[in-house]
Design an enzyme around this catalytic site. Sequence first.
Site: not given
Length: 333
Positions: A120, A144
């Site tokens: 990501t 995250y």
Amino acid sequence: MSKVPVLVTGGAGYIGSHAMLALKDAGWSVSVIDNLSNGVREAVPEDVPFYEGSIADQALVKRIFAEQGIQAIMHFAGSIVVPESVEKPLFYHWNNTIATHALLSAAVEAGIKHILFSSTAAVYGAPETVPVDEDSPKEPINPYGASKLMTERMLADASAAYDFNYGALRYFNVAGANPQRRSGQQGKGSTHLIKVAVETAVGLRDHISVYGTDYDTPDGTCIRDYIHVSDLAAAHVAALEWLIAHPDENLTVNCGYGRGLSVLEVLDAVDRLTNQPIKRVMEGRRAGDPPALVSANQRILKTLEWHPQYQEIDRIVGDALEWERILKARRGL
């Protein structure tokens, strides 16, 4: 280039199902494992072997490797909601990093040669310069992003010690739906801007919240690089082909179009396509959101046989909107 049997983890989820379809369309042998915590069984065609369970279940994973002759893994399984990661950091580190450790350990033991990881842009945190390239500082500002960066490091360390190569694809903001309407985003409680916007447009929500209007951006709202999910799926197939062709090399690439759109610009696109403006409610900033995140995508364009097909925001939003209408009709709403 040989098309080896591939296991897609999280293959009943949003991005995983699109990658699974892209592999299948290109003639690869594909199997799926998913615990259905966020994926849906109907996203996986009946002729694709499906195993319901966790990637942390090493006995199950090893059985799949043996039964399907797996030689490569596309790894999507994990949790992806930034605000939730701030509220539940230990869960994210478990589900994204520790579970991947179990999967990777089983893969090394089974002699799997190629692993492609769903990373990501959140690994970059709130970058000082935009666009960001792959060598920009990695300073995640939420659990995250941190969990994904730790997994990247684990893959790098393991690849140096064991006989496999890996690719890490750092996604920017993924949106849209399969152009043939075979799959789309239908996870529970999505916080993705375009998903929430099209749900509002079809009447499933009465408004959309805009989190933060005082950022140092032209219109005060966050800027992101949006990539169509089918272009991203095609990038995965191209990356796997590259890994097989370069067995002694690893790959890390940004997956984006290299241009940013603000929240308000995206909502303007939704209004343009529906000709009926959705209600916007301006709210305070949300935890863990950087002001701007845009990819420098020269590396992926130079390295892979990848040619984006769906770059226009009206196409991205339009496919998401049509998919949302299909879901609404399917559910009788």
